[in-house]
Every structure is written in structure tokens, then in C-alpha cells.
Design an enzyme around this catalytic site. Structure first.
Site, PDB file in Angstrom:
ATOM      1  CB  SER A  34       7.411  17.867  11.214  1.00  0.00           C
ATOM      2  OG  SER A  34       7.917  19.131  11.589  1.00  0.00           O
ATOM      3  CG  ASP A 346       6.309  22.351   4.354  1.00  0.00           C
ATOM      4  OD1 ASP A 346       7.293  22.946   4.832  1.00  0.00           O
ATOM      5  OD2 ASP A 346       5.770  21.369   4.912  1.00  0.00           O
ATOM      6  CG  HIS A 349       8.567  20.659   7.440  1.00  0.00           C
ATOM      7  ND1 HIS A 349       7.254  21.075   7.298  1.00  0.00           N
ATOM      8  CD2 HIS A 349       8.717  20.303   8.723  1.00  0.00           C
ATOM      9  CE1 HIS A 349       6.634  20.951   8.470  1.00  0.00           C
ATOM     10  NE2 HIS A 349       7.496  20.490   9.350  1.00  0.00           N
TER      11      HIS A 349
END
Ligand SMILES: *[C@@H]1O[C@H](CO)[C@@H](O)[C@H](O)[C@H]1NC(C)=O
Ligand SMILES: *[C@@H]1O[C@H](CO)[C@@H](O)[C@H](O)[C@H]1NC(C)=O
Length: 376
Positions: A34, A346, A349
Site C-alpha cells: 500500500s 490514516d 500510511h
């Protein structure tokens, strides 16, 4: 007048500089999780899925103005690299009706270094279903991404030799991997020491992938280390400890998870040096993700951040603002009004502002040696 001439000279210098960059790399191929995914997870999951929180506002708010397949408020490190090389933002490799001639991004949010089919059911039973399998789309590992790359080759280049010629002009980026291996183990109840026992296996998997890319024709491969996992607000909440000795005094990050990150990085950078020595025709670069993020945590205001350990988008309040039941993208969970004042977006990240600083450190130093833009 002198001023005008000076400006002209500077602008000429700048334009020839960016021209040489554009001439050097004609495409980028990247892998990872991610920290690098630019849309594959959303495609795999189905963009319309009601519970796909990463595809809901406020994701993407700062740069794109809408969710853009990235787990951030804007661009990721890979996006800043593409822009610095004068290339388009990388399309996710699973996108339909897309040309990948200037590159493709095989990264998927949640991807592991090790194969989930062999490791994850045992290490992270919460994710597995009865029978021990991890169901899609959470069962993607680095091996799958390499398989997608192989499957794309016929559309890029006609023969092994043509591929070698083509990939010689490409920049390969093996983005951050390992977090989803170590993180799920520890959050799933394993000790940090047990997760750490997987470092050699995980590093060997990343290094083998790098070697495969070199054998396919890559002559420039940038391989990212892991960020300080103990500084992520999500881990600070999920792995909270009552013992002050479990926290680093200078940063407030979790000691054990940061030691694990450093161990991974030390073994990875050393193995990459050895690999590079065996392939003198290839430029293998270790890119440091730990150094910049720990520097932000130690002195956020020095880098223009108000906060390093409190995320911008979350419904947890308090010191870290992370809450699994009120995560970024869920109904009613708002972002801070000023994401660029935050390191973390978040809980896991980084914000676009933080990624931008990391990318600058990889492109121009000091966080990659040699820096990506150093063509000497
Ligand atoms: C992921 O799960 C699906 C469904 O069980 C399976 O078809 C696929 O092969 C799995 N992928 C991997 C890499 O294990
Ligand atoms: C976490 O989110 C849930 C659901 O919105 C809420 O009930 C709870 O109070 C939140 N916890 C904290 C610590 O904010």
C-alpha cells in the site's frame, strides 16, 4: 539585464537537466504494497464495494480531489519519482484498456513478501477462512506481482532480447514490503521476536525478486527498506504498552517494532550490496524509508510538520487519533483540515507532504545512495 541573462542561463541549465532525466528512463515498473499501490487493490476489490473504505473520501483530497486508488491524501513516493523523471503517473497494472509502454505499477495494498498461501493462514488466522486459506483480494504476495509482470511482457516487448533492450532503459522500483508480513504477525498476537525470526526469509524473497528483475534485463533497481513500524499511530494504538520502557524516549515510537524495522533494513541493505557486487552491469540501490520517517518523529517541526504520531484522518481522538472501528474513509470519519502539517495520514500510511519529502531524499539524496537523479 545581468539578472535576465542569469535567469536565462539557469533556466537553460534546468531544462537540459530535466531533458537528460527524461532521456535516461523511458519507463518505470514498480512492485510493493500500500505504500506504492496506485489502484490495483481497488480494481481487485471492485471499486463500487460499499465497504472499500480506501475508495471513499477523504482519500485523495489534497492532490486528486477524489479517491485515486492510493492510501494517502495525494501522491505517493512512486508518483513523485515518475514526475521527476518526466513520466506519467504509473497506471495500476490491472487497469483495463491501458498502455503500459511507459510503465506499470504491480503493487497491491496488503501485499506480503512471503506467499500468503504458505504463511498467512498460520500466522494470521483472523484473515484466513475455514480450511486455512486467505481469500482474495488479501492473498497477493510479491510472487504474484512478478507473475503479472511476466504475463505483461508480450504486450511490451516481443522477444527476450527485445525485452532486455527495453528494460535497460527502465527504472525498476521494488517498493516497501514486509510490513504486511511482520505487522500481521505481531498484531495477530505473535511476539516481536517471533516476527523477527522471519527477517532472513523475507529479505531473501525481496532480494530474489530483485535478482529476477536483473536477469530479465533491469539495469537500475531501487529497493525500498521498511519504515519505522513503531511510529505508526495504528501500531501505537493496537500494540500499546503500559510500560514506558517500551517507548523510545526521543520519538515516543514503540521500541520493539522499530528494532524489527532496523533489523530488516540492515539485512536488506547488506544483501543488496552483495547482489549489486555480483551484477556489475546493474545499479542496485537501497532506498531508506526509515531514516526520513524517524527524523520526522524526532523533530516534526524541523520539517514543517505539527505532528508525527497523530494521524490526520481517523476517529480515535487522543494522542494518536487511530481507531479500527472508525478508520479513515468510514462514514463520519473526517480528515484534519491541513494534511500537510501531518506525517501520518490514516494510522499506517503517510501524507502526500511526508511522501514528497521521502521522494526528494531518494531522488536527490541523502536517503538513496546513489540518488535516483544522480546519473553519473
Ligand atoms: C487467492 O485466492 C483465490 C480464491 O481462493 C485463488 O483462486 C487464488 O489462486 C489465490 N491466489 C493466491 C496467490 O494464492
Ligand atoms: C472508536 O470508534 C467507535 C465507533 O465509531 C466509537 O464508538 C468509539 O468511541 C471510538 N473510540 C475512541 C477511543 O474514540
Amino acid at each position: 539585464m545581468q539578472h535576465v541573462i542569469l535567469c536565462l542561463q539557469i533556466s537553460l541549465l534546468l531544462s537540459s537537466f530535466s531533458y537528460s532525466m527524461q532521456a535516461q528512463y523511458t519507463s518505470i515498473f514498480s512492485f510493493g504494497d500500500s505504500y506504492t499501490d496506485t489502484g490495483n487493490k481497488v480494481i481487485l476489490y471492485g471499486p463500487a464495494a460499499a465497504d472499500l473504505w480506501i475508495n471513499k473520501p477523504p482519500f485523495g483530497m489534497t492532490f486528486f480531489g477524489h479517491p485515486a486508488g492510493r492510501l494517502s491524501d495525494g501522491r505517493l513516493v512512486i508518483d513523485f519519482i515518475a514526475q521527476a523523471l518526466g513520466l506519467p503517473l504509473l497506471p495500476p497494472s490491472l487497469a483495463k484498456d491501458q498502455s503500459f509502454k511507459q510503465g506499470a505499477n504491480f503493487a497491491v495494498a496488503g501485499a506480503t513478501a512471503l506467499k500468503t498461501s504458505t504463511t498467512r493462514p498460520a500466522l494470521y488466522p483472523q484473515l484466513a477462512v475455514a480450511g486455512g486459506a486467505v481469500p482474495p483480494p488479501n492473498n497477493i504476495s510479491l510472487a504474484d506481482e512478478l507473475g503479472w509482470f511476466d504475463a505483461m511482457k508480450p504486450a511490451l516487448c516481443g522477444s527476450p532480447q527485445a525485452c532486455k533492450d527495453y528494460f535497460t532503459k527502465a527504472l525498476f522500483v521494488v517498493g516497501e514490503l514486509g510490513w504486511n508480513d511482520y505487522g500481521v504477525m505481531v498484531v495477530g498476537g505473535k511476539s516481536v521476536a517471533e516476527a523477527q525470526s522471519y527477517v532472513p526469509q523475507i529479505v531473501a524473497t525481496i532480494v530474489a525478486a530483485t535478482e529476477k528483475l536483473i536477469n530479465d534485463g533491469a539495469t537500475a533497481v531501487v529497493v525500498s527498506g521498511i519504515s519505522p513500524m513503531g511510529c505508526a499511530p495504528g501500531n501505537l494504538v493496537l500494540l500499546a504498552s503500559q510500560d514506558p520502557a517500551d517507548y523510545e524516549p526521543d520519538t515516543g515510537c514503540l521500541k520493539g517494532m522499530n528494532e524489527l524495522s532496523r533489523d530488516h533494513n540492515a539485512q536488506l541493505s547488506q544483501a543488496l550490496t552483495t547482489l549489486g557486487g555480483r551484477y556489475p552491469g546493474a545499479r542496485v540501490t537501497y532506498a531508506d524509508l526509515y531514516g526520513p520517517v524517524i527524523a520526522f518523529a524526532a523533530a516534526p517541526t524541523r520539517f514543517g510538520f505539527d505532528s508525527a504520531l497523530r494521524d490526520c484522518c481517523g476517529g480515535g481522538g487522543g494522542k494518536y487519533n487511530f481507531n479500527l472501528s472508525a478508520a479513515c474513509g468510514m462514514p463520519g470519519v473526517a480528515a484534519c483540515p491541513n494534511p500537510s502539517a501531518y506525517v501520518n495520514w490514516d494510522g499506517v500510511h503517510l501524507t502526500e507532504a511526508a511522501y514528497h519529502r521521502v521522494a526528494d531524499g531518494w531522488l536527490r539524496g541523502p536517503y538513496a545512495n546513489p540518488p535516483i537523479l544522480d546519473t553519473a
